[in-house]
Design a protein around this motif. Structure first.
Motif, PDB file in Angstrom:
ATOM      1  N   LYS A   1       0.863  -1.174   0.000  1.00 46.66           N
ATOM      2  CA  LYS A   1       0.000   0.000   0.000  1.00 46.66           C
ATOM      3  C   LYS A   1       0.902   1.227   0.000  1.00 46.66           C
ATOM      4  CE  LYS A   1      -3.535   1.418   3.100  1.00 46.66           C
ATOM      5  NZ  LYS A   1      -4.184   1.045   4.384  1.00 46.66           N
ATOM      6  N   LEU A   2       1.374   1.583  -1.185  1.00 41.97           N
ATOM      7  CA  LEU A   2       2.338   2.676  -1.278  1.00 41.97           C
ATOM      8  C   LEU A   2       1.690   4.027  -1.015  1.00 41.97           C
ATOM      9  CD1 LEU A   2       4.327   1.679  -4.499  1.00 41.97           C
ATOM     10  CD2 LEU A   2       4.883   1.179  -2.118  1.00 41.97           C
ATOM     11  N   ASN A   3       2.348   4.812  -0.231  1.00 45.43           N
ATOM     12  CA  ASN A   3       1.835   6.166  -0.029  1.00 45.43           C
ATOM     13  C   ASN A   3       2.708   7.148  -0.805  1.00 45.43           C
ATOM     14  OD1 ASN A   3       4.122   6.747   1.448  1.00 45.43           O
ATOM     15  ND2 ASN A   3       3.098   6.544   3.435  1.00 45.43           N
ATOM     16  N   LEU A   4       2.393   8.398  -0.647  1.00 45.30           N
ATOM     17  CA  LEU A   4       3.084   9.428  -1.437  1.00 45.30           C
ATOM     18  C   LEU A   4       4.600   9.370  -1.265  1.00 45.30           C
ATOM     19  CD1 LEU A   4       3.087  11.953  -3.215  1.00 45.30           C
ATOM     20  CD2 LEU A   4       2.657  13.312  -1.150  1.00 45.30           C
ATOM     21  N   ALA A   5       5.038   9.263  -0.027  1.00 43.43           N
ATOM     22  CA  ALA A   5       6.478   9.271   0.230  1.00 43.43           C
ATOM     23  C   ALA A   5       7.151   8.058  -0.408  1.00 43.43           C
ATOM     24  CB  ALA A   5       6.752   9.293   1.729  1.00 43.43           C
ATOM     25  N   ASP A   6       6.459   6.915  -0.392  1.00 45.07           N
ATOM     26  CA  ASP A   6       7.018   5.713  -1.005  1.00 45.07           C
ATOM     27  C   ASP A   6       7.217   5.932  -2.502  1.00 45.07           C
ATOM     28  OD1 ASP A   6       6.872   4.370   1.424  1.00 45.07           O
ATOM     29  OD2 ASP A   6       4.828   3.708   1.032  1.00 45.07           O
ATOM     30  N   LYS A   7       6.196   6.492  -3.110  1.00 43.66           N
ATOM     31  CA  LYS A   7       6.283   6.724  -4.557  1.00 43.66           C
ATOM     32  C   LYS A   7       7.398   7.716  -4.874  1.00 43.66           C
ATOM     33  CE  LYS A   7       1.347   5.999  -5.242  1.00 43.66           C
ATOM     34  NZ  LYS A   7       0.102   6.780  -5.344  1.00 43.66           N
ATOM     35  N   TRP A   8       7.465   8.726  -4.051  1.00 44.19           N
ATOM     36  CA  TRP A   8       8.532   9.726  -4.235  1.00 44.19           C
ATOM     37  C   TRP A   8       9.903   9.066  -4.113  1.00 44.19           C
ATOM     38  CZ3 TRP A   8      11.545  11.193   0.231  1.00 44.19           C
ATOM     39  CH2 TRP A   8      12.483  12.212  -0.016  1.00 44.19           C
ATOM     40  N   MET A   9      10.047   8.259  -3.096  1.00 49.95           N
ATOM     41  CA  MET A   9      11.346   7.618  -2.856  1.00 49.95           C
ATOM     42  C   MET A   9      11.711   6.676  -3.987  1.00 49.95           C
ATOM     43  SD  MET A   9      13.516   7.948  -0.422  1.00 49.95           S
ATOM     44  CE  MET A   9      15.024   7.942  -1.205  1.00 49.95           C
ATOM     45  N   LEU A  10      10.759   5.929  -4.464  1.00 46.84           N
ATOM     46  CA  LEU A  10      11.035   5.010  -5.579  1.00 46.84           C
ATOM     47  C   LEU A  10      11.501   5.785  -6.807  1.00 46.84           C
ATOM     48  CD1 LEU A  10       8.069   2.501  -5.302  1.00 46.84           C
ATOM     49  CD2 LEU A  10      10.502   1.929  -5.184  1.00 46.84           C
ATOM     50  N   SER A  11      10.792   6.864  -7.044  1.00 42.53           N
ATOM     51  CA  SER A  11      11.129   7.670  -8.202  1.00 42.53           C
ATOM     52  C   SER A  11      12.527   8.266  -8.062  1.00 42.53           C
ATOM     53  CB  SER A  11      10.087   8.781  -8.365  1.00 42.53           C
ATOM     54  OG  SER A  11      10.372   9.541  -9.505  1.00 42.53           O
ATOM     55  N   ARG A  12      12.809   8.772  -6.896  1.00 42.90           N
ATOM     56  CA  ARG A  12      14.118   9.382  -6.663  1.00 42.90           C
ATOM     57  C   ARG A  12      15.239   8.346  -6.768  1.00 42.90           C
ATOM     58  NH1 ARG A  12      15.950  12.843  -7.912  1.00 42.90           N
ATOM     59  NH2 ARG A  12      17.472  13.100  -6.250  1.00 42.90           N
ATOM     60  N   THR A  13      15.015   7.174  -6.221  1.00 41.62           N
ATOM     61  CA  THR A  13      16.023   6.118  -6.297  1.00 41.62           C
ATOM     62  C   THR A  13      16.318   5.793  -7.756  1.00 41.62           C
ATOM     63  OG1 THR A  13      15.117   5.208  -4.267  1.00 41.62           O
ATOM     64  CG2 THR A  13      16.628   3.806  -5.498  1.00 41.62           C
ATOM     65  N   ASN A  14      15.254   5.727  -8.490  1.00 41.68           N
ATOM     66  CA  ASN A  14      15.374   5.450  -9.911  1.00 41.68           C
ATOM     67  C   ASN A  14      16.205   6.525 -10.617  1.00 41.68           C
ATOM     68  OD1 ASN A  14      14.717   3.792 -12.035  1.00 41.68           O
ATOM     69  ND2 ASN A  14      12.968   5.036 -12.623  1.00 41.68           N
ATOM     70  N   GLU A  15      15.920   7.729 -10.299  1.00 38.48           N
ATOM     71  CA  GLU A  15      16.657   8.827 -10.937  1.00 38.48           C
ATOM     72  C   GLU A  15      18.122   8.852 -10.513  1.00 38.48           C
ATOM     73  OE1 GLU A  15      13.395  12.286 -11.821  1.00 38.48           O
ATOM     74  OE2 GLU A  15      14.106  12.016  -9.775  1.00 38.48           O
TER      75      GLU A  15
ATOM     76  N   TYR B   1      17.838   1.429 -14.292  1.00 39.47           N
ATOM     77  CA  TYR B   1      17.025   2.637 -14.412  1.00 39.47           C
ATOM     78  C   TYR B   1      15.816   2.345 -15.303  1.00 39.47           C
ATOM     79  CZ  TYR B   1      15.508   7.133 -16.255  1.00 39.47           C
ATOM     80  OH  TYR B   1      14.752   8.206 -16.640  1.00 39.47           O
ATOM     81  N   GLU B   2      14.612   2.672 -14.816  1.00 39.79           N
ATOM     82  CA  GLU B   2      13.389   2.466 -15.599  1.00 39.79           C
ATOM     83  C   GLU B   2      12.719   3.810 -15.799  1.00 39.79           C
ATOM     84  OE1 GLU B   2      12.525  -0.353 -16.827  1.00 39.79           O
ATOM     85  OE2 GLU B   2      13.614  -1.836 -15.618  1.00 39.79           O
ATOM     86  N   GLU B   3      12.696   4.219 -17.027  1.00 43.13           N
ATOM     87  CA  GLU B   3      12.158   5.545 -17.281  1.00 43.13           C
ATOM     88  C   GLU B   3      10.689   5.669 -16.854  1.00 43.13           C
ATOM     89  OE1 GLU B   3      12.765   6.973 -21.241  1.00 43.13           O
ATOM     90  OE2 GLU B   3      11.976   8.953 -20.757  1.00 43.13           O
ATOM     91  N   ASN B   4       9.913   4.603 -17.088  1.00 43.05           N
ATOM     92  CA  ASN B   4       8.484   4.706 -16.758  1.00 43.05           C
ATOM     93  C   ASN B   4       8.202   4.658 -15.261  1.00 43.05           C
ATOM     94  OD1 ASN B   4       8.946   2.045 -16.267  1.00 43.05           O
ATOM     95  ND2 ASN B   4       7.818   1.298 -18.054  1.00 43.05           N
TER      96      ASN B   4
END
Length: 880
Positions: free
Chosen positions: A603-617, A715-718
């Motif tokens: 159950k991902l929340n906003l911070a989780d999504k942010w962190m995943l995205s940042r890790t990816n970047e 790295y996954e762009e999507n």
RNA sequence: GUGGGUAUAGCUCAGUUGGUCAGAGUGCUACGUUGACAUCGUAGAGGCCAGUGGUUCGAAUCCACUUACCCACACCA
């Protein structure tokens, strides 16, 4: 689960993991045609040398690249080895023997070599063990030594092939001679240093005349070997003198006056005494003018027999005596102070004596040509690019390479001389008889080869050449050469032409040149200054990981770096920070089964999504920086991401789900995410800090496999989630803003306060409501689009379109608050002015990218709104 | 002499192809012991990006010159 200690102690960790990797053969590279090969050959340190900071940097960089490529799925080979360092080692062994009262010549070649090998056996393992302490992931099963069997075979083969091609020749030429090491030196082995010397003027009588000519020299003792006087052919002053004869004083020898283009009529008297046997330029004048060659200084820098009464004197002693004698004869004119550079031996600093002798040379022009072309056409790229200029400049003006050395420790030249007919026999093995006269009386050449001759073959000799091996086919050419700029000429250039000549391919495509590590004052680290910092001592105090991190942080290609302890402390603190982040996560996952949790069920929340995205970047960033050898940027990205994003924000946000009552799913998500991101961080950090990351990795319930052979994050762009990032940024800005006001209004940090957030972005703010409450210490939070009655008094700030209102009854200092608001207003006004200025500029609107113009417009809008609100608040404040 | 480098917060240094780039570490100031970390946290102060001129709508970033320091190579009778 057992808790980790509060502070990270590298000494308890580092050696353990190196042993573990070695035991599991993880450094061993396999020839695997399903994988892409990646290879680096290590610049071989001197076999009996000790690790210094230069090595530490060099090897850290190579290890980072190798570990990264390995994790990315390459079959990565980092091939280690050592150099026999002919002259350096021989000097040390001679010294040691001398201390034991043994003379080199007494025990002879065989005896000496025995001692030298003993020395090698005693100290040979030292530097490789030190490299291991650094964490270097080299394939020790392929370790080589420039004097081992295979390398020696390669040396012989190269010598013979070059000889057969006519590229190696023997001849009498003037060479650089070190009277102390008793050997020749190549031009690059001579270091020039400015010295305050003297220029001596003296008179030579003209034959059959009462006149004199005046010459000047810095080395009066060489006059004993003068065989001519030279003048500038275009110098009208001396036209009549050319062809005449002068009497060489002290020696009473008649020598001619010749015209030669070398002479500069502007310098000194415009007349040069010519000593072909003891000066490279004079040697050339001698060749051009067919002058005699009289050797007056011998291999010990003493005067020879032909100097008569000066014979046996030391060159400097003779200098004084010559001056004295000239004075006596009234032929000495004057002495002038004169700064000139003096050539010195790069190993023992003794002043070089140019001497004429029979030596072996490599003809450079044919070899240099393709080596120049390879860099010009981009087959070989220097990083930073400016070093290709240095390289080309040298290659284009290269002189033949003197490769024979009058030493014993090295590759003996594969040449035999027939003592009966004088035939020169070049052979791979010892010949039985002379092919010409069948005599069996053969004598091998005494000289050995320049140590750099064997290192020039390093990229292919270590892979098995001249044999056709799998290693050679698979790993050659290597990918990148990492080295300091001091050996571009000695080594890099020579590897390039040898690689091209014998492999038809450059030995590497990239040459990464790093700068020097200097001391805290910016001085070169040197033995004589005693300002060197021992990497091993640093490792013992701070850990190899901290040292490695320090060495690359803020380091840019080709630039020097100062080394100071504070920077080590910062790196150590960083390691400790990661340690404690892991400690925190581990303290909270006891009841969690990572491997049976499905990411999709979370159950991902906003911070989780942010962190995943940042890790990816960040993954992308790390790949990109490493691709470009931007190690400094890489370490900064890691540092910022780990400390400022993962630790400061994400972990803080995880806490609410760990400590506060939540549904189980939310907690599990937090546990999973905390571990997952930590795992990714460890991977990204592993190439730089291999030990601490491996240690933590094995404590995580993620995988049994070693981190160093785990898969690099893709790295996954999507998976880049700009929307979540933007939302988080808004929330973080609001939190910072609340903290700021609290600080300024001196609100007790422990006190929970009330806050009103007035904005259209209510949805976003609501999604981060708990973060706001926890991280800004708010208990009563109201998020609203409209507000009828503003609480008075209150403190306000506007960020990201959110009006942050803190009704701090009894705490708001009206004057302070007014001042704060006015400051904010000033900033806003300035920004509006700037943005509007840009927008009113037709050039900007017409030429700048559309998104930029749009951005400016947006900015104006936002700031205008902010300005209005601020003014409103200021007015209200004043009323109260 | 030829070529190259560097000049950015008190200090040590980042700033990738010109446009949220004016940054980090350290130092400094204020406050802080709510169970990851005082090797810590929160907030803050600090820079005409060496000088001058130019190119450009726009320069720390490109060009020229100047100044200061550094390095390599060459020459040095």
């Amino acid at each position: 689960m057992e808790n980790l200690p509060k502070n990270y102690d590298p000494n308890k960790v580092e050696n353990k993991w190196y042993d573990y990797w070695m035991e599991n053969d993880f450094f061993k590279a396999k020839v695997d045609y399903d994988k892409e090969p990646f290879s680096i050959v290590m610049p071989p340190p001197n076999v009996t040398g000790q690790l210094h900071m230069g090595h530490a940097l060099d090897n850290t960089l190579q290890d980072i690249i190798t570990r990264w490529k390995r994790m990315k799925g390459h079959s990565a080979l980092w091939l280690p080895g050592t150099d026999h360092a002919s002259i350096a080692t021989e000097v040390k062994v001679v010294d040691k023997l001398r201390n034991e009262g043994i003379d080199k010549d007494e025990i002879g070649r065989e005896g000496f070599l025995e001692k030298a090998w003993e020395w090698k056996d005693e100290y040979g393992g030292r530097i490789t063990n030190q490299l291991k302490k650094m964490g270097s992931s080299c394939d020790w099963s392929r370790e080589r030594f420039t004097l081992d069997e295979g390398c020696s075979e390669a040396v012989t083969e190269v010598f013979i092939q070059l000889y057969e091609k006519g590229l190696i020749y023997q001849g009498d030429y003037i060479v650089n001679w070190c009277p102390s090491c008793h050997t020749t030196l190549s031009d690059v082995e001579v270091e020039h240093e400015e010295h305050e010397g003297k220029l001596y003027y003296m008179k030579y009588p003209i034959k059959d005349s009462d006149d004199f000519i005046t010459v000047a020299t810095t080395r009066p003792e060489t006059m004993l070997g003068d065989t001519a006087i030279a003048v500038d052919p275009s110098d009208d002053r001396y036209k009549d003198l050319v062809g005449k004869t002068v009497i060489l004083p002290l020696m009473d020898r008649e020598i001619p006056i010749v015209a030669d283009r070398f002479v500069d009529s502007e310098f000194g008297t415009g007349m040069v005494k010519v000593t072909p046997a003891h000066d490279p330029n004079d040697f050339e004048i001698g060749e051009r003018n067919d002058l005699d060659l009289i050797k007056v200084i011998d291999e010990d820098a003493k005067m020879t027999e032909v100097t008569g009464k000066y014979a046996g004197m030391d060159r400097y002693e003779c200098r004084e005596k010559v001056i004295e004698d000239l004075k006596e004869e009234g032929l000495f004119i004057k002495t002038e102070e004169h700064i000139h550079s003096v050539g010195q031996c790069y190993r023992c600093d003794t002043v070089i004596e140019p001497l004429v002798s029979k030596q072996w040379f490599v003809k450079m022009e044919p070899l240099a040509k393709p080596a120049i072309e390879a860099v010009k056409n981009g087959d070989i790229k220097f990083i930073p690019e400016r070093f290709s200029k240095v390289y080309l400049n040298w290659m284009e003006n290269i002189k033949d390479w003197c490769i024979s050395r009058q030493l014993w420790w090295g590759h003996r030249i594969p040449v035999w001389y027939c003592e009966d007919c004088g035939e020169v026999i070049v052979s791979r093995t010892e010949p039985d008889q002379c092919p010409e006269c069948k005599s069996s009386s053969l004598k091998q050449e005494e000289d050995v080869l320049d140590t750099w001759f064997s290192s020039a073959l390093w990229p292919f000799s270590t892979l098995g050449w001249p044999n056709d091996t799998d290693d050679l086919n698979y790993f050659y050419p290597t990918d990148v050469l990492v080295t300091g700029r001091d050996i571009i000429f000695f080594w890099v250039a020579r590897m390039i032409f040898m690689g091209l000549e014998f492999m038809d391919e450059p030995p590497f495509s990239d040459v990464y040149v790093h700068g020097l590590i200097r001391d805290a004052q910016g001085r070169k680290m040197s033995k004589s200054l005693g300002n060197g910092i021992d990497p091993i001592e640093v490792i013992e105090e701070f850990g190899a990981d901290a040292l490695r991190f320090t060495l690359i942080t803020g380091n840019t290609p080709g630039n020097d770096m100062r080394f100071r302890e504070e920077r080590l402390e910062a790196s150590r603190n960083f390691a400790n920070k990661i340690w404690n982040a892991a400690r925190f996560i581990l303290m909270n996952v006891d009841d969690f089964d990572y491997n049976s949790t499905n990411f999709k069920d979370l159950k991902l929340n906003l911070a989780d999504k942010w962190m995943l995205s940042r890790t990816n970047e960040v993954t992308k960033k790390i790949d990109k920086t490493l691709e470009n050898y931007n190690f400094g940027e890489m370490s900064k990205s890691l540092y910022d991401f780990i400390w400022n994003e993962y630790c400061d924000w994400y972990i803080e946000i995880l806490k609410e789900r760990f400590y506060q009552d939540q549904d189980l799913k939310a907690k599990e998500t937090a546990q999973y995410m905390g571990l997952k991101i930590l795992g990714d961080i460890l991977k990204l950090l592993h190439p730089v800090m291999p030990m601490i990351t491996e240690e933590i990795w094995h404590k995580l319930p993620i995988s049994e496999k070693s981190l160093m052979i785990s898969d690099w994050p893709e790295y996954e762009e999507n998976e880049v989630d700009k929307d979540s990032e933007s939302k988080m940024n808004t929330i973080m800005s609001v939190i910072k803003s609340v903290r700021n006001i609290r600080n300024e209004m001196k609100v007790d940090p422990g006190r929970k306060i009330e806050a009103i957030l007035l904005s259209d972005k209510t949805e976003i703010l609501e999604s981060g409501e708990s973060y706001l409450k926890n991280l800004a210490n708010i208990d009563n939070l109201r998020i609203t689009k409209t507000l009828k009655n503003r609480p008075q008094p209150s403190s306000t700030s506007i960020v990201e379109g959110v009006e942050v209102i803190l009704p701090l009854e009894g705490m708001v200092d009206i004057d302070k608050e007014l001042k704060r608001l006015n400051n904010e207003l000033e900033d806003v006004k300035y920004e509006i002015k700037r943005a509007k200025g840009k927008l009113s500029n037709d050039g900007f609107v017409n030429n700048a990218p559309e998104e930029l113009v749009e951005g400016e417009k947006q900015k104006v809008k936002e700031y205008e709104a902010k300005k209005e609100k601020l003014q409103e608040r200021i007015e209200q404040m004043k009323l109260n």
